[in-house]
Design a protein around this motif. Structure first.
Motif, PDB file in Angstrom:
ATOM      1  N   ASP A  55     -20.126 -16.975 -17.799  1.00 44.76           N
ATOM      2  CA  ASP A  55     -18.889 -17.281 -17.284  1.00 44.76           C
ATOM      3  C   ASP A  55     -17.404 -17.347 -18.683  1.00 44.76           C
ATOM      4  O   ASP A  55     -16.330 -17.347 -18.278  1.00 44.76           O
ATOM      5  N   ARG A  56     -18.011 -17.931 -19.980  1.00 52.25           N
ATOM      6  CA  ARG A  56     -17.139 -17.372 -20.804  1.00 52.25           C
ATOM      7  C   ARG A  56     -16.725 -16.466 -21.311  1.00 52.25           C
ATOM      8  O   ARG A  56     -15.120 -16.057 -20.886  1.00 52.25           O
ATOM      9  N   GLU A 105     -16.172 -14.146 -18.626  1.00 54.90           N
ATOM     10  CA  GLU A 105     -15.468 -13.510 -17.078  1.00 54.90           C
ATOM     11  C   GLU A 105     -13.740 -14.576 -17.433  1.00 54.90           C
ATOM     12  O   GLU A 105     -12.897 -13.700 -17.069  1.00 54.90           O
ATOM     13  N   ALA A 106     -13.808 -15.531 -18.331  1.00 50.93           N
ATOM     14  CA  ALA A 106     -12.676 -16.153 -18.254  1.00 50.93           C
ATOM     15  C   ALA A 106     -11.801 -15.780 -19.768  1.00 50.93           C
ATOM     16  O   ALA A 106     -10.583 -15.913 -18.820  1.00 50.93           O
ATOM     17  N   GLN A 107     -12.132 -14.978 -20.233  1.00 46.86           N
ATOM     18  CA  GLN A 107     -11.467 -14.360 -21.508  1.00 46.86           C
ATOM     19  C   GLN A 107     -10.612 -13.345 -20.962  1.00 46.86           C
ATOM     20  O   GLN A 107      -9.954 -12.689 -20.808  1.00 46.86           O
ATOM     21  N   GLN A 140     -10.530 -12.462 -17.388  1.00 44.69           N
ATOM     22  CA  GLN A 140      -8.915 -13.246 -16.373  1.00 44.69           C
ATOM     23  C   GLN A 140      -7.836 -13.517 -17.117  1.00 44.69           C
ATOM     24  O   GLN A 140      -6.530 -13.189 -16.835  1.00 44.69           O
ATOM     25  N   HIS A 141      -8.181 -14.242 -18.390  1.00 44.31           N
ATOM     26  CA  HIS A 141      -7.244 -14.589 -19.246  1.00 44.31           C
ATOM     27  C   HIS A 141      -6.128 -13.124 -19.365  1.00 44.31           C
ATOM     28  O   HIS A 141      -5.025 -13.236 -19.333  1.00 44.31           O
ATOM     29  N   GLU A 165      -8.498 -14.629 -28.821  1.00 49.80           N
ATOM     30  CA  GLU A 165      -7.507 -16.506 -28.539  1.00 49.80           C
ATOM     31  C   GLU A 165      -7.728 -16.286 -30.211  1.00 49.80           C
ATOM     32  O   GLU A 165      -6.710 -17.515 -29.672  1.00 49.80           O
TER      33      GLU A 165
END
Length: 126
Positions: free
Chosen positions: A21-22, A24-26, A28-29, A67
């Motif tokens: 999930d982490r 995937e979030a990266q 998407q960012h 990030e």
């Protein structure tokens, strides 16, 4: 070659759902800021959810900036469009907005250390 040369140096660690999930979030960012196209995003997310190890997940974001590097230097920017609108409609409000943004920018800058002279050192350590 023997088997010890072909095996990885460290143990292979399995990936958890939270790590997927982490990633995937990266991804998407990075899509949101324009580093990935929609097909690239879809492909990498699909691979992320099929990944079994942390190395497989790391390879999906290896070519993208981290990030930490992005957030290391936040630069406060005056929204020039808002400033122009305020100047046209209410010059005092524009001045207040500009002063607040300048003050905020000054507070975020690191303060220089005071200069220490030899006399100051002698006073501190007699």
């Amino acid at each position: 070659m023997n088997d010890s040369e072909e095996s990885p140096v460290g143990p292979v660690l399995r990936a958890s759902d939270a790590e997927r999930d982490r990633v995937e979030a990266q991804l998407q960012h990075h899509y949101a800021v324009g580093r990935l196209t929609l097909p690239e995003l879809e492909e990498r997310v699909a691979v992320a959810y099929e990944a079994r190890t942390r190395d497989q997940l790391d390879s999906l974001v290896r070519d993208l900036p981290s990030e930490v590097a992005e957030s290391a230097s936040p630069t406060p920017v005056i929204d020039s469009r808002l400033l122009i609108i305020l100047l046209c409609t209410s010059p005092p409000a524009a001045l207040i907005y500009w002063l607040i943004r300048q003050r905020t920018a000054r507070r975020r800058r690191p303060r220089p250390l005071p200069m220490t002279t030899a006399a100051d050192v002698r006073r501190q350590f007699p």
